[in-house]
Design a protein around this motif. Structure first.
Motif, mmCIF file in Angstrom:
data_model
loop_
_atom_site.group_PDB
_atom_site.id
_atom_site.type_symbol
_atom_site.label_atom_id
_atom_site.label_comp_id
_atom_site.label_asym_id
_atom_site.label_seq_id
_atom_site.Cartn_x
_atom_site.Cartn_y
_atom_site.Cartn_z
ATOM 1 N N LEU A 41 0.826 -1.204 0.000
ATOM 2 C CA LEU A 41 0.000 0.000 0.000
ATOM 3 C C LEU A 41 0.862 1.257 0.000
ATOM 4 O O LEU A 41 0.583 2.211 -0.735
ATOM 5 N N VAL A 45 0.526 4.027 -2.782
ATOM 6 C CA VAL A 45 0.081 5.383 -2.444
ATOM 7 C C VAL A 45 1.168 6.404 -2.744
ATOM 8 O O VAL A 45 0.887 7.502 -3.228
ATOM 9 N N SER A 60 -1.963 -4.825 -2.454
ATOM 10 C CA SER A 60 -2.465 -3.648 -1.726
ATOM 11 C C SER A 60 -3.982 -3.555 -1.753
ATOM 12 O O SER A 60 -4.551 -2.512 -1.472
ATOM 13 N N ARG A 86 -11.132 5.238 3.222
ATOM 14 C CA ARG A 86 -10.869 6.567 2.645
ATOM 15 C C ARG A 86 -10.190 7.457 3.685
ATOM 16 O O ARG A 86 -9.189 8.111 3.403
ATOM 17 N N LEU A 89 -6.581 6.340 4.226
ATOM 18 C CA LEU A 89 -5.675 6.764 3.150
ATOM 19 C C LEU A 89 -5.328 8.242 3.252
ATOM 20 O O LEU A 89 -4.190 8.643 3.019
ATOM 21 N N ARG A 90 -6.301 9.050 3.616
ATOM 22 C CA ARG A 90 -6.033 10.487 3.777
ATOM 23 C C ARG A 90 -5.030 10.714 4.910
ATOM 24 O O ARG A 90 -4.105 11.514 4.784
ATOM 25 N N LEU A 92 -2.832 8.551 6.037
ATOM 26 C CA LEU A 92 -1.548 8.013 5.600
ATOM 27 C C LEU A 92 -0.822 9.022 4.719
ATOM 28 O O LEU A 92 0.376 9.264 4.893
ATOM 29 N N ARG A 103 -5.123 11.975 -2.718
ATOM 30 C CA ARG A 103 -5.348 10.537 -2.533
ATOM 31 C C ARG A 103 -6.820 10.215 -2.305
ATOM 32 O O ARG A 103 -7.169 9.104 -1.987
ATOM 33 N N ASP A 104 -7.683 11.225 -2.459
ATOM 34 C CA ASP A 104 -9.104 11.042 -2.208
ATOM 35 C C ASP A 104 -9.810 10.575 -3.480
ATOM 36 O O ASP A 104 -9.313 10.771 -4.591
#
Length: 114
Positions: A41, A45, A60, A86, A89-90, A92, A103-104
């Motif tokens: 991941l 990312v 991932s 979500r 990820l934001r 991260l 990354r959204d």
């Protein structure tokens, strides 16, 4: 359903055991996280050159299997998983010094009209 119908962490030895539990109605669904998920991941990312490799993309991904016989519960759980990931990820991206908006998911749902 089980004694704890909303328990989110029920470990199984294999995906087939978890699928059997869903099929028998003991769980609403399960998710499978690959062993090397975190490293894959981060590569994906952060846009590392490894990110374009199919094995990195596959490693991932978190896979879900849901019991959709009660569609309301199934849809609510799917939304919960998607929104939680979500947000993850934001966070991260922020922790890695990246713009979280980059990354959204590029979708915006406006207020509904009634």
């Amino acid at each position: 359903m089980t004694k704890y119908p909303y328990q989110m962490n029920v470990p199984y030895n294999s995906e087939s055991d978890a699928l059997e539990a869903v099929t028998q109605g003991h769980l609403y669904g399960y998710m499978h996280i690959p062993a090397n998920f975190s490293d894959a991941l981060i590569d994906r990312v952060m846009g590392n050159e490894k990110a374009i490799l199919n094995e990195t993309i596959q490693a991932s991904k978190i896979r879900f299997r849901m019991d959709m016989s009660n569609s309301q519960i199934g849809i609510i759980l799917q939304r919960l998983f998607l929104m939680s990931f979500r947000d993850f990820l934001r966070k991260l991206a922020e922790a890695c010094g990246e713009n979280p908006d980059g990354r959204d998911v590029p979708l915006v749902v406006r207020n509904c009209l009634w």
